[in-house]
Every structure is written in C-alpha cells, then in structure tokens.
Design a protein around this motif. Structure first.
Motif, PDB file in Angstrom:
ATOM      1  N   ARG A  44       0.457  -5.887  -4.811  1.00 12.58           N
ATOM      2  CA  ARG A  44       0.080  -5.019  -5.937  1.00 12.58           C
ATOM      3  C   ARG A  44       0.755  -5.556  -7.195  1.00 12.58           C
ATOM      4  O   ARG A  44       1.976  -5.723  -7.216  1.00 12.58           O
ATOM      5  CB  ARG A  44       0.514  -3.571  -5.700  1.00 12.58           C
TER       6      ARG A  44
ATOM      7  N   TYR B 141      -4.604  -8.732  -2.795  1.00 11.25           N
ATOM      8  CA  TYR B 141      -4.134  -8.452  -4.158  1.00 11.25           C
ATOM      9  C   TYR B 141      -4.936  -7.362  -4.861  1.00 11.25           C
ATOM     10  O   TYR B 141      -6.150  -7.291  -4.726  1.00 11.25           O
ATOM     11  CB  TYR B 141      -4.197  -9.723  -5.013  1.00 11.25           C
ATOM     12  N   LYS B 142      -4.205  -6.562  -5.611  1.00 10.57           N
ATOM     13  CA  LYS B 142      -4.825  -5.574  -6.496  1.00 10.57           C
ATOM     14  C   LYS B 142      -3.995  -5.530  -7.771  1.00 10.57           C
ATOM     15  O   LYS B 142      -2.788  -5.744  -7.745  1.00 10.57           O
ATOM     16  CB  LYS B 142      -4.834  -4.192  -5.842  1.00 10.57           C
TER      17      LYS B 142
ATOM     18  N   TYR C 104       1.444  -4.990 -11.246  1.00 11.00           N
ATOM     19  CA  TYR C 104       1.469  -3.942 -12.271  1.00 11.00           C
ATOM     20  C   TYR C 104       1.770  -4.567 -13.626  1.00 11.00           C
ATOM     21  O   TYR C 104       2.689  -5.374 -13.757  1.00 11.00           O
ATOM     22  CB  TYR C 104       2.539  -2.892 -11.939  1.00 11.00           C
TER      23      TYR C 104
ATOM     24  N   HIS D 203       2.643   1.668  -3.387  1.00 19.31           N
ATOM     25  CA  HIS D 203       1.726   2.127  -4.434  1.00 19.31           C
ATOM     26  C   HIS D 203       1.439   3.627  -4.303  1.00 19.31           C
ATOM     27  O   HIS D 203       1.505   4.370  -5.278  1.00 19.31           O
ATOM     28  CB  HIS D 203       0.421   1.331  -4.372  1.00 19.31           C
TER      29      HIS D 203
ATOM     30  N   THR E  56       5.535  -6.992  -9.415  1.00 16.57           N
ATOM     31  CA  THR E  56       4.641  -7.001  -8.264  1.00 16.57           C
ATOM     32  C   THR E  56       5.373  -6.645  -6.987  1.00 16.57           C
ATOM     33  O   THR E  56       6.588  -6.855  -6.882  1.00 16.57           O
ATOM     34  CB  THR E  56       3.977  -8.395  -8.121  1.00 16.57           C
TER      35      THR E  56
ATOM     36  N   GLU F  74       0.833  -1.204   0.000  1.00 14.10           N
ATOM     37  CA  GLU F  74       0.000   0.000   0.000  1.00 14.10           C
ATOM     38  C   GLU F  74       0.870   1.258   0.000  1.00 14.10           C
ATOM     39  O   GLU F  74       0.624   2.195  -0.762  1.00 14.10           O
ATOM     40  CB  GLU F  74      -0.911  -0.022   1.232  1.00 14.10           C
TER      41      GLU F  74
ATOM     42  N   TYR G 149      -3.094  -3.354 -11.474  1.00 18.52           N
ATOM     43  CA  TYR G 149      -3.156  -2.051 -12.151  1.00 18.52           C
ATOM     44  C   TYR G 149      -2.498  -2.136 -13.525  1.00 18.52           C
ATOM     45  O   TYR G 149      -1.472  -2.798 -13.687  1.00 18.52           O
ATOM     46  CB  TYR G 149      -2.399  -0.992 -11.348  1.00 18.52           C
TER      47      TYR G 149
END
Ligand code: ZN
Length: 250
Positions: free
Chosen positions: A109, A91-92, A111, A51, A105, A48, A94
C-alpha cells in the motif's frame, strides 16, 4: 545497473559511530530474518490489515478526489509494468487528506499526502520518482525487514500490541536506514528512466528540500523518514551520471 553507496560512507552521515549503530541494527534484523519467512503473500496480508486498521481508526483520511486517484493509479501501473523481475506484491495507491508533505508505504500500500501531491503539480516526473521510490522499498525487501522486525517485536513483547497502526508507523519512520532510502531512490530512478520521465526531477526536489530544511516545521515528519536531503541529491546525481550518462547540474 550499478548501485553505489560510497557517497554515504564517505560523508559525515557515514561516521564510525553511525556505521556501528547501523551494524547493530543489521544484526537485529538478521536475527529476525531467521525467525520467519515473509513471503509476498504475507506482505500483502500485512498491508491489507494495516490499511483497514488505519481507515477504521481514522488515522488516515482518504482524499475523495476521483481525478487525482485515477492519475495516481495510472502512474503506479506504468511504473509497475517496467519492473524487471517483479515481485508478487499486490500494489495499491492512496491519496491522504493531509497537509504534511509525506509519502510512505507498507505491504504494497502506497500513501501520498495531498500536500506532497501538490508539490508535484506540473512536475509529473517528480511524482513518478516518488511513487517509484516507494515501490523500491517493497521490491528491494525493506518492508519485508520491517515486517520481520514487527514479528520479532511481537515475539518479545507479545501479540496484543502487535500490528497496531501506531507501531507500524513508528517502524516505518525509524527503521529505514540511509542505504535503504538511497536504494529506493535509485530503484525509482531506474523505473522512471524506463518510462522516459525526467530522471533529474528527484535531484532538483532534494536540492529544494535541502534548502527548506530547518525552515518549515511542517516538513518535519517527512525529514524524519527521509533525512539527509542534500546528501541524497548528491548520491542520486552521481547514480544518474554513472548509469545514464546524464548530468543534472545547472
Ligand atoms: Zn523512503
């Protein structure tokens, strides 16, 4: 499921010198392991903070495309749902407005650059393999080790240069060894298989990349973090043959 790394050890990449360097790295990592216990919750917090910093400093420019975002969200969720013994990592995913072919990653996160997304056009199985690979880096504890290295670094050099984006990026592009990359490849393949995706898509991709190597400098960044394309294709092909009795050859 059998994860074999014999294909790396028997190659030039597994030369004595490289193995010695690898061992020294492992030793440093082991010291770091004892320093602090990096829980999944800690990984989420690092992710977090990373990001937020990357966006605020303009290091990452998010791609403003709702259709791509919802497609990525869907693929991520499907892959996460078929994990066995899942972690508590949050997990997220983008899409980045970036013309270099790359995916990486940190702290849950994930990417993926627009250029990489475009490379997966009409090849959903490849996108699944790549996202699955990035999930593998977290689920198999590679990011945990990166965070431990970061903590060790902070301990030695002080907190002030602590979690700066550039430093994490440097760690991410330099710290995964070939075994980590293969383990993430295998993990991504296993998830893709559970979803009935074409598990040979990544083999085809790495063969393409091997052919492109040294030809396109814009791919350089991706190769620095994801080296040894042709070897990777071979190892993955053999993993698929052993575990899924499928041949990816022409
Ligand atoms: Zn990787």
């Amino acid at each position: 499921m059998t994860y074999s790394y014999a294909c790396v050890d028997s190659s030039v990449a597994g030369s004595k010198v490289n193995r010695t360097i690898g061992k020294a790295g492992d030793f440093l990592r082991d010291i770091a392991v004892d320093e602090k216990n990096v829980t999944d919750k800690v990984q989420n917090e690092y992710g977090e903070a990373f990001h937020k910093d990357a966006i605020e400093t303009g290091t990452f420019k998010l791609l403003d495309d709702a259709a791509i975002q919802s497609y990525l969200d869907k693929a991520l969720k499907e892959l996460l749902d078929v994990r066995t013994a899942p972690s508590a990592i949050d997990y997220k995913i983008y899409a980045l407005n970036d013309t270099t072919v790359n995916a990486f990653t940190f702290g849950g996160r994930i990417y993926i650059t627009k250029a990489m997304y475009d490379r997966c056009k009409n090849r959903p199985a490849l996108l699944y393999a790549i996202i699955g690979h990035e999930i593998g880096h977290s689920e198999k504890g590679h990011i945990k080790k990166t965070i431990q290295e970061l903590m060790l670094h902070n301990k030695i050099f002080g907190e002030e240069n602590g979690t700066a984006v550039f430093q994490i990026k440097k760690l991410l592009t330099g710290s995964f060894n070939q075994k980590n990359e293969l383990e993430a490849d295998y993990y991504g393949t296993d998830l893709s298989y559970a979803l009935n995706q074409d598990i040979c898509a990544a083999v085809v991709f790495w063969k393409e990349m091997a052919a492109l190597e040294n030809r396109y400098s814009q791919l350089e960044d991706f190769f620095r973090s994801h080296p040894f394309s042709s070897l990777r294709a071979e190892c993955l092909e053999s993993h698929i043959k052993t575990n899924f009795q499928r041949s990816c050859g022409k």
